[in-house]
Enzyme design. Sequence first.
Site, PDB file in Angstrom:
ATOM      1  N   GLU A  99       0.814  -1.202   0.000  1.00  0.00           N
ATOM      2  CA  GLU A  99       0.000   0.000   0.000  1.00  0.00           C
ATOM      3  C   GLU A  99       0.855   1.263   0.000  1.00  0.00           C
ATOM      4  O   GLU A  99       1.935   1.299   0.580  1.00  0.00           O
ATOM      5  CB  GLU A  99      -0.903   0.016   1.229  1.00  0.00           C
ATOM      6  N   CYS A 112       3.195   8.435   1.505  1.00  0.00           N
ATOM      7  CA  CYS A 112       3.817   7.476   2.415  1.00  0.00           C
ATOM      8  C   CYS A 112       4.109   6.206   1.612  1.00  0.00           C
ATOM      9  O   CYS A 112       3.199   5.574   1.089  1.00  0.00           O
ATOM     10  CB  CYS A 112       2.848   7.208   3.570  1.00  0.00           C
ATOM     11  N   CYS A 119       7.373  -7.028   6.916  1.00  0.00           N
ATOM     12  CA  CYS A 119       8.518  -6.501   7.662  1.00  0.00           C
ATOM     13  C   CYS A 119       8.952  -7.557   8.665  1.00  0.00           C
ATOM     14  O   CYS A 119       8.118  -8.269   9.220  1.00  0.00           O
ATOM     15  CB  CYS A 119       8.127  -5.223   8.399  1.00  0.00           C
ATOM     16  N   CYS A 123       8.034  -5.005  15.454  1.00  0.00           N
ATOM     17  CA  CYS A 123       7.642  -3.970  16.418  1.00  0.00           C
ATOM     18  C   CYS A 123       6.230  -4.305  16.889  1.00  0.00           C
ATOM     19  O   CYS A 123       5.339  -4.567  16.081  1.00  0.00           O
ATOM     20  CB  CYS A 123       7.695  -2.582  15.781  1.00  0.00           C
ATOM     21  N   CYS A 126       2.814  -2.475  15.569  1.00  0.00           N
ATOM     22  CA  CYS A 126       2.702  -2.160  14.151  1.00  0.00           C
ATOM     23  C   CYS A 126       1.992  -3.295  13.426  1.00  0.00           C
ATOM     24  O   CYS A 126       2.351  -4.462  13.588  1.00  0.00           O
ATOM     25  CB  CYS A 126       4.106  -1.963  13.569  1.00  0.00           C
ATOM     26  N   GLY A 172       7.576  -1.946   5.912  1.00  0.00           N
ATOM     27  CA  GLY A 172       8.967  -2.368   5.775  1.00  0.00           C
ATOM     28  C   GLY A 172       9.973  -1.469   6.452  1.00  0.00           C
ATOM     29  O   GLY A 172       9.659  -0.357   6.877  1.00  0.00           O
ATOM     30  N   GLU A 173      11.197  -1.982   6.549  1.00  0.00           N
ATOM     31  CA  GLU A 173      12.299  -1.222   7.123  1.00  0.00           C
ATOM     32  C   GLU A 173      13.218  -0.804   5.965  1.00  0.00           C
ATOM     33  O   GLU A 173      13.953  -1.630   5.424  1.00  0.00           O
ATOM     34  CB  GLU A 173      13.041  -2.084   8.152  1.00  0.00           C
ATOM     35  N   SER A 204      12.515   6.795   7.247  1.00  0.00           N
ATOM     36  CA  SER A 204      12.209   6.488   8.642  1.00  0.00           C
ATOM     37  C   SER A 204      12.732   5.099   8.985  1.00  0.00           C
ATOM     38  O   SER A 204      12.498   4.142   8.265  1.00  0.00           O
ATOM     39  CB  SER A 204      10.690   6.546   8.842  1.00  0.00           C
ATOM     40  N   SER A 226      12.420   5.974  14.655  1.00  0.00           N
ATOM     41  CA  SER A 226      11.284   5.506  15.442  1.00  0.00           C
ATOM     42  C   SER A 226      11.776   5.118  16.827  1.00  0.00           C
ATOM     43  O   SER A 226      12.312   4.038  17.019  1.00  0.00           O
ATOM     44  CB  SER A 226      10.639   4.300  14.746  1.00  0.00           C
ATOM     45  N   LEU A 227      11.577   6.006  17.778  1.00  0.00           N
ATOM     46  CA  LEU A 227      12.121   5.786  19.123  1.00  0.00           C
ATOM     47  C   LEU A 227      11.108   5.060  20.025  1.00  0.00           C
ATOM     48  O   LEU A 227      11.384   3.999  20.549  1.00  0.00           O
ATOM     49  CB  LEU A 227      12.537   7.130  19.722  1.00  0.00           C
ATOM     50  N   ASN A 311      -2.470   4.123  16.419  1.00  0.00           N
ATOM     51  CA  ASN A 311      -3.589   3.753  15.555  1.00  0.00           C
ATOM     52  C   ASN A 311      -3.905   2.279  15.753  1.00  0.00           C
ATOM     53  O   ASN A 311      -3.097   1.434  15.407  1.00  0.00           O
ATOM     54  CB  ASN A 311      -3.231   3.996  14.082  1.00  0.00           C
ATOM     55  N   CYS A 354      -0.863   5.723   9.892  1.00  0.00           N
ATOM     56  CA  CYS A 354       0.444   5.166  10.192  1.00  0.00           C
ATOM     57  C   CYS A 354       0.333   3.807  10.866  1.00  0.00           C
ATOM     58  O   CYS A 354      -0.421   3.643  11.814  1.00  0.00           O
ATOM     59  CB  CYS A 354       1.129   6.088  11.185  1.00  0.00           C
TER      60      CYS A 354
HETATM   61  N1  SAH Z   1      10.425   0.607   9.652  1.00  0.00           N
HETATM   62  C1  SAH Z   1      10.396   2.019   9.601  1.00  0.00           C
HETATM   63  C2  SAH Z   1       9.292   2.602   8.741  1.00  0.00           C
HETATM   64  C3  SAH Z   1       7.904   2.026   8.881  1.00  0.00           C
HETATM   65  S1  SAH Z   1       6.932   2.509  10.290  1.00  0.00           S
HETATM   66  C4  SAH Z   1      10.338   2.591  11.014  1.00  0.00           C
HETATM   67  O1  SAH Z   1      10.239   1.808  11.948  1.00  0.00           O
HETATM   68  O2  SAH Z   1      10.452   3.795  11.170  1.00  0.00           O
HETATM   69  C5  SAH Z   1       6.554   4.197  10.101  1.00  0.00           C
HETATM   70  C6  SAH Z   1       6.141   4.835  11.408  1.00  0.00           C
HETATM   71  O3  SAH Z   1       4.841   4.424  11.835  1.00  0.00           O
HETATM   72  C7  SAH Z   1       7.058   4.455  12.536  1.00  0.00           C
HETATM   73  O4  SAH Z   1       7.392   5.531  13.339  1.00  0.00           O
HETATM   74  C8  SAH Z   1       6.227   3.448  13.262  1.00  0.00           C
HETATM   75  O5  SAH Z   1       6.706   3.217  14.520  1.00  0.00           O
HETATM   76  C9  SAH Z   1       4.861   4.074  13.192  1.00  0.00           C
HETATM   77  N2  SAH Z   1       3.782   3.143  13.542  1.00  0.00           N
HETATM   78  C10 SAH Z   1       3.759   1.822  13.327  1.00  0.00           C
HETATM   79  N3  SAH Z   1       2.615   1.284  13.781  1.00  0.00           N
HETATM   80  C11 SAH Z   1       1.890   2.285  14.304  1.00  0.00           C
HETATM   81  C12 SAH Z   1       0.590   2.346  14.903  1.00  0.00           C
HETATM   82  N4  SAH Z   1      -0.167   1.267  15.046  1.00  0.00           N
HETATM   83  N5  SAH Z   1       0.147   3.547  15.299  1.00  0.00           N
HETATM   84  C13 SAH Z   1       0.906   4.650  15.121  1.00  0.00           C
HETATM   85  N6  SAH Z   1       2.113   4.652  14.566  1.00  0.00           N
HETATM   86  C14 SAH Z   1       2.622   3.480  14.154  1.00  0.00           C
END
Ligand code: SAH
Length: 384
Positions: A99, A112, A119, A123, A126, A172-173, A204, A226-227, A311, A354
Amino acid sequence: MSDPAAPTRINLLDLDRVGMENFFEHTLGEKRFRAHQVMKWIYHRYVTAFEDMTDLGKVLREKLAQHAEVVPPNILLDKPSSDGTHKWLLGMDGKNAIEAVYIPDKGRGTLCVSSQVGCGLNCQFCSTATQGFNRNLSSAEIIGQCWVAARHLGNVPHHQRRLTNVVMMGMGEPLLNFDNVVRAMSVMRDDNGFGLANKRVTLSTAGLVPMIDRLAEESDVSLAVSLHAPNDELRTELVPLNKKYPIAELMASCVRYALRKKRQSITFEYTLMKGVNDQPEHARQLAKVMRKFSNAVQYADAAKVNLIPFNPFPGTRFERTEESEVRAFQKILLDAQVLTMVRRTRGDDIDAACGQLKGQVVDRTRRQADFKRLQNGLPDHAAA
Ligand code: SAH
């Protein structure tokens, strides 16, 4: 069956400007500027058939048709949202789909973009993680997402652009698909491509330290990290990659990145989950991590914190932090002189927010069924 005697054609979406120049010079025996002409047909006028590229001679057009092709991703679903957000489900190879989401907002339009099918980082909050990892996307599949969106938007580079920003924040990363992502980001920023300014293309990452260092050397884009947690114990729980690259190492690589790219700020993304990482104590710890970073790089606004209200998606154990607590969390950071924004949630009605981007890698049987259904043009709910 493909004809083994037929020459393999190269998909020109897989090449950046240097690759195009080399292809024209060495494979076709043509002048390099022809490469720029063809890129403009593809990325400024959305023409994919060489016979329609009317400022090229007939012989060159025929030579091109023999050695090359321009194949954008297939559009399987095209979903506008009531708030102007737009989501595309794109078919990649007859099996996989990913997507891409377009989000217009006050004079800018952000796409985006995904970098992998699924991935592997797992995490916990996600939705892409629940699908596992399938494969890396090619450069053509990455830049193809921009091409599909830009053509739909009638985007004209250098003139009233609709597509002004790209964030590699889809599935993805991106740093685990380094070469293809860097090549595609180069086309995004090339004048013969989409012509976006460096700072308007953002990568990101969940924090692959050695790759952040490599990115600093090889590309010139904005970095978002992404911290999601201010201490190692919590971060390892939420972002398992933290076990390999803990916060101190990650922040040290961010310092190196910022020092190399003078005056560019780094965005730290922090998804707020109710009762998990959203307490005042977490905000105070986060402020400390950010202050330490800013002191090390020593320029104003070197760090930006982007608070993302979680989300939800089906099956998740996390919940979104209340609005008032999001504001309280932000205030603690602002009071500590940390530049902090709250990201607005958009595209709710099409699951375009996101961390909600899906694609078709849930499980192989289901994926095949979904794919056939989409190709047959059946509506979404027919899968259930
Ligand atoms: N792998 C990369 C890029 C993909 S995620 C990364 O980790 O940055 C893009 C952003 O969306 C990241 O900051 C991720 O942590 C955030 N994200 C993922 N799942 C989410 C959710 N359910 N709600 C809000 N943000 C989310």
